[in-house]
Scaffold this motif. Structure first.
Motif, PDB file in Angstrom:
ATOM      1  N   GLN A 100       0.841  -1.200   0.000  1.00  0.00           N
ATOM      2  CA  GLN A 100       0.000   0.000   0.000  1.00  0.00           C
ATOM      3  C   GLN A 100       0.872   1.243   0.000  1.00  0.00           C
ATOM      4  O   GLN A 100       0.606   2.198  -0.741  1.00  0.00           O
ATOM      5  N   HIS A 156      -3.489   0.474  -4.946  1.00  0.00           N
ATOM      6  CA  HIS A 156      -3.515   1.468  -3.862  1.00  0.00           C
ATOM      7  C   HIS A 156      -4.953   1.873  -3.553  1.00  0.00           C
ATOM      8  O   HIS A 156      -5.312   2.056  -2.379  1.00  0.00           O
ATOM      9  N   ASN A 159      -7.042  -1.593  -2.167  1.00  0.00           N
ATOM     10  CA  ASN A 159      -6.616  -1.935  -0.816  1.00  0.00           C
ATOM     11  C   ASN A 159      -6.928  -0.786   0.142  1.00  0.00           C
ATOM     12  O   ASN A 159      -7.193  -1.004   1.326  1.00  0.00           O
ATOM     13  N   GLY A 160      -6.919   0.434  -0.396  1.00  0.00           N
ATOM     14  CA  GLY A 160      -7.260   1.593   0.423  1.00  0.00           C
ATOM     15  C   GLY A 160      -8.714   1.580   0.876  1.00  0.00           C
ATOM     16  O   GLY A 160      -9.049   2.162   1.915  1.00  0.00           O
TER      17      GLY A 160
END
Length: 203
Positions: A100, A156, A159-160
């Protein structure tokens, strides 16, 4: 508001900016580029519509660039303060935590490069269309960098979403977090297909 409350507010604002509007715009942008799969005319029509939106500059500044820069700058602060422990504890979430941070730096560099190649060039008089994108990715190095940048940005973002829902207290139980983890992994693969299929349409 104490220091801890300020920090909590900034982190929540950071996570919110990463999803809304930056993540939403990323998803929209991926699907707009996917129109290239249907041919040159379809892509030119879609990009032409975006290029002629009313209040375009205000939308770009306040909906895209300011939230993006806040998310990137504060995210870099968080990443540089974080202590990754993947070498000691090789659990899946630890690795996802590490990637991340890594993909955040890669994605931000990619966005700057992409904006320079497209949005800035448009302001300099270059016509942004299918042929322009095709000329960019005809370089083998460019296509490799685009693949890395697209996958990094999608990872990013997806997963964010997992960390966003935890930060905002929406998924609090281990079971809900585990289910969400599978959902975000599936979303990563779905959006990656859209993004990669789109970029290969220009070749």
């Amino acid at each position: 508001m104490g220091i801890g409350n300020h920090e909590n507010f900034y982190r929540k604002l950071h996570s919110l900016a990463g999803i809304i509007p930056v993540g939403v715009f990323l998803t929209f942008h991926l699907f707009l580029n996917y129109s290239a799969v249907w041919g040159e005319d379809a892509y030119n029509t879609a990009s032409g519509f975006m290029g002629n939106l009313p209040f375009k500059y205000a939308l770009e500044i306040f909906i895209i660039f300011l939230p993006l820069f806040y998310h990137a700058i504060y995210g870099a602060k968080i990443a540089l303060q974080a202590k990754n422990n993947v070498g000691q504890y090789k659990y899946m979430r630890n690795w996802m935590f590490f990637f991340q941070r890594l993909t955040g730096f890669i994605a931000f560099a990619f966005v700057i490069w992409h904006v320079w190649q497209t949005r800035v060039q448009a302001e300099l008089g270059v016509h942004v269309d299918f042929n322009m994108m095709a000329s960019i990715v005809e370089n083998p190095l460019s296509i490799v960098l685009y693949i890395i940048g697209i996958l990094s940005a999608i990872y990013h973002f997806t997963n964010g979403i997992w960390t966003f829902l935890i930060t905002w207290g929406i998924t609090v139980s281990p079971k809900s977090q585990k289910i969400l983890q599978y959902i975000t992994i599936a979303l990563f693969f779905a959006l990656s297909f859209v993004g990669l299929r789109a970029i290969f349409a220009f070749i």
